[in-house]
Design an enzyme around this catalytic site. Sequence first.
Site, PDB file in Angstrom:
ATOM      1  N   GLU A  67       0.825  -1.219   0.000  1.00 44.92           N
ATOM      2  CA  GLU A  67       0.000   0.000   0.000  1.00 44.92           C
ATOM      3  C   GLU A  67       0.852   1.260   0.000  1.00 44.92           C
ATOM      4  O   GLU A  67       0.547   2.233  -0.684  1.00 44.92           O
ATOM      5  CB  GLU A  67      -0.937   0.010   1.214  1.00 44.92           C
ATOM      6  CG  GLU A  67      -2.132  -0.923   1.104  1.00 44.92           C
ATOM      7  CD  GLU A  67      -1.785  -2.376   1.386  1.00 44.92           C
ATOM      8  OE1 GLU A  67      -0.644  -2.653   1.812  1.00 44.92           O
ATOM      9  OE2 GLU A  67      -2.653  -3.247   1.170  1.00 44.92           O
ATOM     10  N   HIS A 136     -12.137  -4.939   8.968  1.00 44.01           N
ATOM     11  CA  HIS A 136     -12.625  -4.612   7.621  1.00 44.01           C
ATOM     12  C   HIS A 136     -13.853  -3.721   7.656  1.00 44.01           C
ATOM     13  O   HIS A 136     -14.555  -3.616   6.660  1.00 44.01           O
ATOM     14  CB  HIS A 136     -12.991  -5.891   6.857  1.00 44.01           C
ATOM     15  CG  HIS A 136     -11.820  -6.678   6.386  1.00 44.01           C
ATOM     16  ND1 HIS A 136     -11.011  -7.387   7.232  1.00 44.01           N
ATOM     17  CD2 HIS A 136     -11.310  -6.860   5.145  1.00 44.01           C
ATOM     18  CE1 HIS A 136     -10.060  -7.997   6.537  1.00 44.01           C
ATOM     19  NE2 HIS A 136     -10.211  -7.687   5.261  1.00 44.01           N
TER      20      HIS A 136
END
Lengths: 331, 361
Positions: A67, A136
């Site tokens: 990322e 999440h």
Amino acid sequence: MGASGTEVSKTTYREAMREALREALRSDDRVFLMGEDVGRYGGCFGVSLGLLEEFGPERVRDTPLSESAFVGAGIGAALAGMRPVVEIMTVNFSLLALDQILNNAATLLHMSGGQLPVPLVIRMTTGAGRQLAAQHSHSLEGWYAHIPGIRVLAPATIEDARHMLAPALADPDPVLIFEHGSLYNASGELAPPTAPVDLDHAAIRRPGTDISLITYGGSLTKTLAAADELAAEDISAEVIDLRTLRPLDDAAITASVARTHRVVIIDEGWRTGSLAAEVSARIAEGSFYELDAPVERVCSAEVPMPYARRLEEAALPQTADIVAAAHRAVD
Amino acid sequence: MSVARSSRTRKDPARPKSGKKTATSKPSASTESPARQPSTGHRTDLLEAMLRIRRFEERCVELYSATKIRGFVHLYIGEEAVAVGINEALTPEDAVVSTYREHGHALARGIPAESVMAEMYGKATGCSGGHGGSMHLFDASRRFYGGSAIVAGGLPLAAGLALADRMRAQPRVTCCFFGDGAFAEGEFHETANLAALWGLPLLLVCENNLYAMGTALAREHAQTDLAMRAASYGMPAWAVDGMDVEAVEQAARRAVEGIRAGTGPHFLELRTYRFRAHSMYDPDRYRDKAEIEQWKVRDPINRLTDRMRENGEPVEKELARIEQRITDEIDHAVAAAEQAPEEPVENLLRHVTSSPAEAVS
Ligand SMILES: Cc1ncc(C[n+]2csc(CCOP(=O)(O)OP(=O)(O)O)c2C)c(N)n1
Ligand SMILES: [Mg+2]
């Protein structure tokens, strides 16, 4: 296809977003899409499905699980004249790129004395509601709204999903787009825009006179449902969709409070230090004498998001909570 | 801003050279022996570029003691051969991404001493308008992208600059400087993998000065052969004597030629040493004075002048001339910085976003 034409068409939030990306890739060869599984897989939420076939692997670029590297690469490519759209699978994983977003994207223009604007768009999914548990499901867009130097968008409707990307790409500064995961399957009619889409203004999604319900993103649907219930009790609720979380549309908030004198803020983030806290503080600062009741907030319970369905539902702002808060303010 | 900046570029010593540089760039046969026969003129140029950095930073130390310069200041003294040697292989079209120990990179790149000094003073005429200071020097017109004080934070960004060039078939190279400490960061490893995977035109320049602040190389890395580890990403990587400016130049030319030929990223490990403490705050308690003295024997400036003397080149005459020119240049830079206006406080919120209206929210 239809979504970019001139007629009203039936579509979904996901397709509207895809159409926006397709239009951007077609109309500007500086635009490219980059992220984990955006190509072959079609995007972890299927947003970019088919774009690899149409635009090829140079412009729909699968990245390794890095990322920080690919967000930073987006920043560098933007500095060099490209218009990257970087997709991060979810806001939770964006924390691995927070260094690049905060320490580079948001600061380069300033640190360089105005020499280096970063025209980068970063899209990511946010929010709960799908039993994905505590790594999440969180809503961290309020954290990003804390950062000077970036713009933070939360498209809550199919229209905004379709039309916010183009002005975001035209912005010379970094723009973060938060797509609530529960919205992708939302379907509805998409009409061609009647006015130019701007990123500076909140929208009144439902006008009203008795109370302002101020929200954004994934909570809009629940808030509109609450307004329906309140209408059945003859309480006229105005629903404000903030749309842009940074910079906040202070004028829209002030004007609504001046009309209704009562406020509930609905925010899927945790209450402590939340975006709702910021909106509430601004109302206290700017509209104190307009208020006929204390500001109410409906936020997520202060727990990591649980997996079990009933627990998750209990942790999230629900329509009934919004109605109850409105009653407290009105009664 | 950048328009104003170039107009006040009084003199730009390192820049004119780069024009002829490409012409002299010949493929090098090996790293061991110089492929191009360095002319006296070229060695003098290298000497001057290193001395400019040395003298500039020595003046910074004085100005720091006099509290003219504040904040974190990281000196490059001892490592000058790296910035100067690497810069020889780059053209003005290439890009440079640097660290907080960057005065040398900036000066070698051709950012005028005046502009860097004004930035150290926090003046509006500085190369970052006084917003950056010592750690955040920028010059878009020279494709100098700063100035990152997050260890390894510049690496992903450098990969992106290189990616843009690759996508648009621009024959440019992006050069990213970082330290041995940065090599331990995830951002280095993510970037090395990404750059090798995508074959990006990226020159990774690891300045291995044996310390990350007070932590010695062997106390921060399980395997201290950094070039070998970089090679494991599938890119050419080798170690170079970072105290020998000609060796650095030659390695850089070879790497940059490889990159321009389309063979993807290259990694150079420059074995070097900082003679001064990590920053002005550092009492330097973690290393032996004897170790520092041993490295000073290999001072890159003396090393070059010794070589010139051995070759019968007229060093003393050149040195006097160069020293005088640099002294004048730095005197002028300091005087200009003293005189320069401060950014008015009313401009506090400038350059937060590109649109001035947004600064309020
Ligand atoms: C991410 C991050 N961690 C820690 C620091 C504090 N810090 C500044 S410089 C430094 C050492 C870096 O060493 P190295 O990469 O070898 O570069 P050098 O200073 O030796 O040139 C540290 C730990 C920082 N600036 N950024
Ligand atoms: Mg080091």
